[in-house]
Write a protein that holds these residues in place. Structure first.
Motif, mmCIF file in Angstrom:
data_model
loop_
_atom_site.group_PDB
_atom_site.id
_atom_site.type_symbol
_atom_site.label_atom_id
_atom_site.label_comp_id
_atom_site.label_asym_id
_atom_site.label_seq_id
_atom_site.Cartn_x
_atom_site.Cartn_y
_atom_site.Cartn_z
ATOM 1 N N GLY A 1 0.807 -1.213 0.000
ATOM 2 C CA GLY A 1 0.000 0.000 0.000
ATOM 3 C C GLY A 1 0.834 1.253 0.000
ATOM 4 O O GLY A 1 0.424 2.268 0.542
ATOM 5 N N SER A 2 2.009 1.200 -0.616
ATOM 6 C CA SER A 2 2.940 2.325 -0.566
ATOM 7 C C SER A 2 2.558 3.401 -1.579
ATOM 8 O O SER A 2 2.244 3.105 -2.727
ATOM 9 N N VAL A 3 2.593 4.647 -1.148
ATOM 10 C CA VAL A 3 2.370 5.764 -2.060
ATOM 11 C C VAL A 3 3.490 6.785 -1.873
ATOM 12 O O VAL A 3 4.175 6.808 -0.844
ATOM 13 N N ASN A 4 3.660 7.618 -2.889
ATOM 14 C CA ASN A 4 4.614 8.724 -2.830
ATOM 15 C C ASN A 4 3.832 10.017 -3.026
ATOM 16 O O ASN A 4 3.011 10.119 -3.942
ATOM 17 N N VAL A 5 4.053 11.001 -2.158
ATOM 18 C CA VAL A 5 3.316 12.262 -2.238
ATOM 19 C C VAL A 5 4.304 13.420 -2.355
ATOM 20 O O VAL A 5 5.343 13.440 -1.689
ATOM 21 N N THR A 6 3.962 14.391 -3.194
ATOM 22 C CA THR A 6 4.825 15.541 -3.430
ATOM 23 C C THR A 6 3.969 16.795 -3.542
ATOM 24 O O THR A 6 2.913 16.777 -4.168
ATOM 25 N N LYS A 7 4.437 17.870 -2.944
ATOM 26 C CA LYS A 7 3.788 19.176 -3.096
ATOM 27 C C LYS A 7 4.724 20.084 -3.886
ATOM 28 O O LYS A 7 5.895 20.240 -3.535
ATOM 29 N N VAL A 8 4.198 20.692 -4.958
ATOM 30 C CA VAL A 8 5.007 21.570 -5.794
ATOM 31 C C VAL A 8 4.264 22.890 -5.996
ATOM 32 O O VAL A 8 3.031 22.941 -5.957
ATOM 33 N N ALA A 9 5.020 23.954 -6.214
ATOM 34 C CA ALA A 9 4.452 25.276 -6.465
ATOM 35 C C ALA A 9 4.565 25.593 -7.944
ATOM 36 O O ALA A 9 5.557 25.255 -8.599
ATOM 37 N N GLY A 10 3.519 26.270 -8.465
ATOM 38 C CA GLY A 10 3.501 26.617 -9.875
ATOM 39 C C GLY A 10 3.639 28.109 -10.104
ATOM 40 O O GLY A 10 4.279 28.820 -9.331
ATOM 41 N N ASP A 11 3.004 28.581 -11.166
ATOM 42 C CA ASP A 11 3.135 29.973 -11.578
ATOM 43 C C ASP A 11 2.537 30.929 -10.548
ATOM 44 O O ASP A 11 1.620 30.581 -9.797
ATOM 45 N N ILE A 12 3.056 32.162 -10.552
ATOM 46 C CA ILE A 12 2.552 33.234 -9.707
ATOM 47 C C ILE A 12 1.860 34.254 -10.602
ATOM 48 O O ILE A 12 2.421 34.724 -11.584
ATOM 49 N N THR A 13 0.618 34.576 -10.285
ATOM 50 C CA THR A 13 -0.179 35.464 -11.124
ATOM 51 C C THR A 13 0.146 36.920 -10.821
ATOM 52 O O THR A 13 0.847 37.252 -9.848
ATOM 53 N N LEU A 14 -0.409 37.798 -11.649
ATOM 54 C CA LEU A 14 -0.204 39.233 -11.462
ATOM 55 C C LEU A 14 -0.776 39.687 -10.126
ATOM 56 O O LEU A 14 -0.259 40.624 -9.502
ATOM 57 N N GLU A 15 -1.844 39.032 -9.668
ATOM 58 C CA GLU A 15 -2.478 39.398 -8.394
ATOM 59 C C GLU A 15 -1.721 38.859 -7.186
ATOM 60 O O GLU A 15 -2.123 39.094 -6.041
ATOM 61 N N GLY A 16 -0.659 38.105 -7.408
ATOM 62 C CA GLY A 16 0.111 37.560 -6.300
ATOM 63 C C GLY A 16 -0.347 36.203 -5.833
ATOM 64 O O GLY A 16 0.075 35.720 -4.776
ATOM 65 N N ARG A 17 -1.223 35.556 -6.597
ATOM 66 C CA ARG A 17 -1.642 34.195 -6.268
ATOM 67 C C ARG A 17 -0.629 33.213 -6.848
ATOM 68 O O ARG A 17 0.001 33.482 -7.867
ATOM 69 N N PHE A 18 -0.474 32.086 -6.179
ATOM 70 C CA PHE A 18 0.369 31.039 -6.751
ATOM 71 C C PHE A 18 -0.354 29.701 -6.679
ATOM 72 O O PHE A 18 -1.229 29.485 -5.841
ATOM 73 N N VAL A 19 0.018 28.832 -7.581
ATOM 74 C CA VAL A 19 -0.639 27.534 -7.719
ATOM 75 C C VAL A 19 0.133 26.487 -6.931
ATOM 76 O O VAL A 19 1.374 26.461 -6.944
ATOM 77 N N LEU A 20 -0.593 25.619 -6.235
ATOM 78 C CA LEU A 20 0.003 24.480 -5.531
ATOM 79 C C LEU A 20 -0.574 23.192 -6.092
ATOM 80 O O LEU A 20 -1.768 23.129 -6.438
#
Length: 209
Positions: free
Chosen positions: A27-46
């Motif tokens: 039952g092994s899994v691998n999990v990763t959190k990565v950050a994406g682009d940053i918008t003009l409004e200062g939001r970023f994607v996870l």
């Protein structure tokens, strides 16, 4: 000493069955959190990527994500399974103490099962008050699997992230950069075509009639 020798012979003569030895991998899994682009409004994607690298399906997946108070503006949450994207609604959890002030829960549909070798991606955007460095703590992923006729439920943590949000001016430049490059390429190619046509015309004029 004689007793130890007998035990060693028993263990060597009767090794742990392979199915039992590999139970922790089924039952092994691998999990990763990565950050994406940053918008003009200062939001970023996870993105939280959950990969099943075991030998049995995993399901009943719940993701507990923790955020500092200034990163609570969560929106556009989607779930991608086998290339198909659907919207999911995060649940706002109770506040906690310390530097990690709030919790968001992603409860995936019960129909979501990750088979061996497959993966799912949870994507969402996070708002910020402006430029600066922001720490995104690890997320906790719960999941279930069956092995040897018995059901098991366990958890695993993702990695944490430090996300740098640039100044507003730099965000403007980053946002406009692809358009600037496209315009520059268009002007350059137009100049090359005009130059080539002139050269061709001069060559034609020099040819004897």
């Amino acid at each position: 000493m004689a007793l130890l020798a007998v035990l060693a012979l028993v263990i060597l003569g009767f090794p742990i069955p392979e199915s039992r030895a590999l139970d922790h991998l089924k039952g092994s899994v691998n999990v990763t959190k990565v950050a994406g682009d940053i918008t003009l409004e200062g939001r970023f994607v996870l993105r939280i990527i959950v990969v099943n690298n075991g030998s049995v399906p995993v399901d009943n997946i719940e993701v507990y994500d923790f955020f500092q108070q200034n990163l609570l503006d969560i929106a556009d949450a989607t779930l991608t399974v086998n290339g198909k994207e659907e919207q999911i609604l995060p649940l706002m959890g109770p506040s906690s103490s310390g530097s990690i002030s709030s919790q968001v829960i992603f409860v995936l549909p019960t129909s979501v099962t990750i088979f061996p070798g497959e993966s799912i991606v949870i994507t969402y955007s996070v708002g910020t008050p402006g430029e600066g460095s922001y720490f995104v703590p690890p997320a906790l992923v719960w999941y279930s699997f069956s092995s040897g006729g018995s059901a098991s439920r366990t958890f695993i943590y993702t990695n944490g992230l430090n996300v740098e949000v640039p100044t507003y001016l730099l965000r403007i430049l980053v946002t406009l950069f692809p358009y600037i490059m496209a315009a520059t390429s268009f002007v350059f190619m137009t100049y090359i075509i005009i130059w080539a046509r002139k050269q061709f015309k001069r060559t034609q004029e020099r040819l004897p009639v």
